[in-house]
Each structure stands twice: as structure tokens, then as C-alpha cells.
Motif scaffolding. Sequence first.
Motif, PDB file in Angstrom:
ATOM      1  N   CYS A  24       0.848  -1.188   0.000  1.00 38.43           N
ATOM      2  CA  CYS A  24       0.000   0.000   0.000  1.00 38.43           C
ATOM      3  C   CYS A  24       0.890   1.246   0.000  1.00 38.43           C
ATOM      4  O   CYS A  24       2.062   1.178   0.360  1.00 38.43           O
ATOM      5  N   CYS A  39       1.020   3.428   2.102  1.00 41.41           N
ATOM      6  CA  CYS A  39       1.505   3.713   3.459  1.00 41.41           C
ATOM      7  C   CYS A  39       2.632   2.757   3.869  1.00 41.41           C
ATOM      8  O   CYS A  39       3.224   2.914   4.930  1.00 41.41           O
ATOM      9  N   CYS A  98      -4.238  -0.983   1.744  1.00 43.09           N
ATOM     10  CA  CYS A  98      -4.574  -1.711   2.959  1.00 43.09           C
ATOM     11  C   CYS A  98      -5.975  -1.240   3.386  1.00 43.09           C
ATOM     12  O   CYS A  98      -6.474  -0.230   2.877  1.00 43.09           O
ATOM     13  N   CYS A 104      -6.218   2.455   4.827  1.00 39.61           N
ATOM     14  CA  CYS A 104      -6.125   3.528   3.826  1.00 39.61           C
ATOM     15  C   CYS A 104      -7.389   3.587   2.979  1.00 39.61           C
ATOM     16  O   CYS A 104      -7.848   4.664   2.603  1.00 39.61           O
TER      17      CYS A 104
HETATM   18 ZN    ZN Z   1      -2.235   1.729   3.678  1.00 36.16          ZN
END
Ligand code: ZN
Length: 206
Positions: free
Chosen positions: A146, A148, A183, A186
Motif C-alpha cells: 500500500c 503507506c 490496505c 487507507c
Molecule cells: Zn495503507
Amino acid sequence: MAKLYFKYGAMGSSKTANALICKFNYEERGFKVLLLKPEIDDRDLVGGNIVVRSRIGLSSPCIAIGKYTDLVALFNNERKTCDYRVIVIDECQFLTKEQVEQLKELSTDYTVLCYGLLTDFKTELFEGSKRLVELADSLQEIKSICKCGKKANINVRFVSGKITTDGDSVAIEKGNITYEPMCYACFLEEKKKQEADYCCNLHGVD
Ligand SMILES: [Zn+2]
């Protein structure tokens, strides 16, 4: 040993590159590999032939299979001209339940490796993937990341830049349809942000 393998991941997990590397590794050891891909995915049509192409630049011609293609019949026919021992399938989520059952039958004598997505943009199993989870001798996750940095497991669909959770499970990435692996945290955050923007627009708030 002949087996049915399902190697799954979200978008952006280099499944296709993995499939092509696997084909190369078997061929290097002298095994003939039959590469197949469901024809619903027409992104890689080159001059009428289907090509399996990965984002990192690997590609290989392959046989396109239709929704009603009997894979046992196809494989037996292909084996008349070449001693195939291994079957590799890309985008296996688009197989039908019956086709996965045909692969299970073939896997009693041959090695069958399926690469594809597990779930659609609604986080629901694709028909082919569901049957593969039920029948495969080996399940392996190929991770994708992801934005992040955490593991992504949702294939978020955007239509004209907006997250959508409605529609058919199959829609190839083109035109105004794009996908991003995310994910769950997010995904929720993006969805909330979008809903807040919509609310502000509705009430004329900046
Ligand atoms: Zn994420």
C-alpha cells in the motif's frame, strides 16, 4: 510432484512477472510449459495474439482461453505437438468454476500453477479464485504494498478518480477505470475523505 498451485495477490504484486519467471525456470530445466490466459483480459492483444506482459518488462506469447474452453481437451490437443509437463495460467481469477475443476483433474499428472487476484474491488472472491481456494494443493500469497507501506489486500476501483464499491466484479483497467492496491485502513480513510468532500460540495462549504 504434480500439484495444483494458487499464487494470489492484490494488484501490483508482480503476479505476472512471477508467472513468467516460473515458466522460465521450468524451461531452463528442460520442462515444456504451456502458458494460458483467460481472454476476458484484452489489455495485451498484440496483432491478434495474446501476450502475457508484466509491468517490469517481461513478456511472453500465450494461448487465450475463452469462458467455454475445455482445458482438459485443450491441453490434450496441445500435447499432440509438444510434450508439455507444466501449465502456467495468468489472471486465473477469470477462470470459471468448471475450468478450475478441469485443472484439478490435469494436476493429477501435471504441474499446474495459477496466478491471479483473490478478491475483486468489493473484497469478494472471484469465481475462479474461490474454486482455487477450495481445490488447490498449495496456496501462496504474493504481497503487494500500500502507499503507506503496509501490505495491500484491497483492489480499490476508481471511476474518474472516485472510489467506487458498486458495479460488475470484472472491469479491466482502461479509460476512466483505474485500480490501486490499498490496505484496509487507507481504503477506509480515502472513502471517508471522499464522502466528506461530497458533503461539502452538497452544502457549498469549502
Ligand atoms: Zn495503507
